[in-house]
Design a protein around this motif. Structure first.
Motif, PDB file in Angstrom:
ATOM      1  N   CYS A 130     -56.571  31.432 -28.839  1.00 23.70           N
ATOM      2  CA  CYS A 130     -56.073  30.406 -27.918  1.00 23.70           C
ATOM      3  C   CYS A 130     -55.914  29.062 -28.627  1.00 23.70           C
ATOM      4  CB  CYS A 130     -56.985  30.300 -26.700  1.00 23.70           C
ATOM      5  SG  CYS A 130     -56.943  31.809 -25.688  1.00 23.70           S
ATOM      6  N   ASN A 131     -56.846  28.725 -29.515  1.00 24.73           N
ATOM      7  CA  ASN A 131     -56.724  27.472 -30.276  1.00 24.73           C
ATOM      8  C   ASN A 131     -55.526  27.513 -31.221  1.00 24.73           C
ATOM      9  OD1 ASN A 131     -58.949  26.269 -29.057  1.00 24.73           O
ATOM     10  ND2 ASN A 131     -60.362  27.038 -30.594  1.00 24.73           N
ATOM     11  N   TYR A 132     -55.290  28.683 -31.839  1.00 26.73           N
ATOM     12  CA  TYR A 132     -54.114  28.826 -32.704  1.00 26.73           C
ATOM     13  C   TYR A 132     -52.843  28.613 -31.887  1.00 26.73           C
ATOM     14  CZ  TYR A 132     -50.154  31.173 -34.753  1.00 26.73           C
ATOM     15  OH  TYR A 132     -48.881  31.469 -35.165  1.00 26.73           O
ATOM     16  N   LEU A 133     -52.741  29.253 -30.729  1.00 23.71           N
ATOM     17  CA  LEU A 133     -51.535  29.140 -29.911  1.00 23.71           C
ATOM     18  C   LEU A 133     -51.362  27.731 -29.367  1.00 23.71           C
ATOM     19  CD1 LEU A 133     -51.686  32.540 -28.013  1.00 23.71           C
ATOM     20  CD2 LEU A 133     -50.085  31.875 -29.822  1.00 23.71           C
ATOM     21  N   LYS A 134     -52.457  27.077 -29.032  1.00 28.26           N
ATOM     22  CA  LYS A 134     -52.372  25.697 -28.543  1.00 28.26           C
ATOM     23  C   LYS A 134     -51.832  24.773 -29.644  1.00 28.26           C
ATOM     24  CE  LYS A 134     -55.004  21.965 -26.556  1.00 28.26           C
ATOM     25  NZ  LYS A 134     -56.262  21.283 -26.607  1.00 28.26           N
ATOM     26  N   SER A 135     -52.157  25.093 -30.893  1.00 23.59           N
ATOM     27  CA  SER A 135     -51.697  24.254 -32.006  1.00 23.59           C
ATOM     28  C   SER A 135     -50.282  24.613 -32.468  1.00 23.59           C
ATOM     29  CB  SER A 135     -52.663  24.351 -33.185  1.00 23.59           C
ATOM     30  OG  SER A 135     -52.565  25.624 -33.793  1.00 23.59           O
TER      31      SER A 135
END
Length: 121
Positions: free
Chosen positions: A92-97
């Motif tokens: 989720c952090n990867y996709l948010k970035s």
């Protein structure tokens, strides 16, 4: 672009998390993945997060075993990861970035919105 990232986990059971950064099956990248794991001198249990390939369902996470040279194909299985687990946050952090990847993913609009606002699914 790399098709996956490898994250070291501080976990007694699961040592590595492989984050698939493509909607393709992780099994399309077996040779690349084995090569990376050999380079890391890794052996042990790992989990693949294939959210972009399978969606947020019972087939999102695949666990497997790498013996230091190759995968033990008999050990691959779908794995339940608790909704509150830190393991879910990496994807989720990867996709948010990387909103471009998020926006062109097959995730539902609601899932995309949750992730873009920092929620972990």
């Amino acid at each position: 672009m790399n098709n996956f990232d490898i994250v070291n986990l501080d976990n007694k059971e699961i040592k590595l998390l492989v984050i698939m950064k493509t909607s393709d099956s992780p099994f399309d990248f077996v040779n690349e993945l084995q090569e990376q794991l050999r380079t890391l001198d890794f052996s042990g249990l790992f989990v693949i997060d294939e959210l972009l390939h399978s969606g947020n369902n019972d087939e999102r996470f695949i666990s497997g075993f790498f013996d230091g040279n190759s995968f033990d194909n008999s050990k691959f299985k779908f794995k339940y990861i608790d909704k509150k687990s830190i393991i879910r946050s990496y994807m989720c952090n990867y996709l948010k970035s990387d909103l471009e990847v998020l926006n062109y993913s097959s995730l539902t609009d609601k899932q995309q919105k949750l992730i873009s606002h920092g929620c972990v699914i």
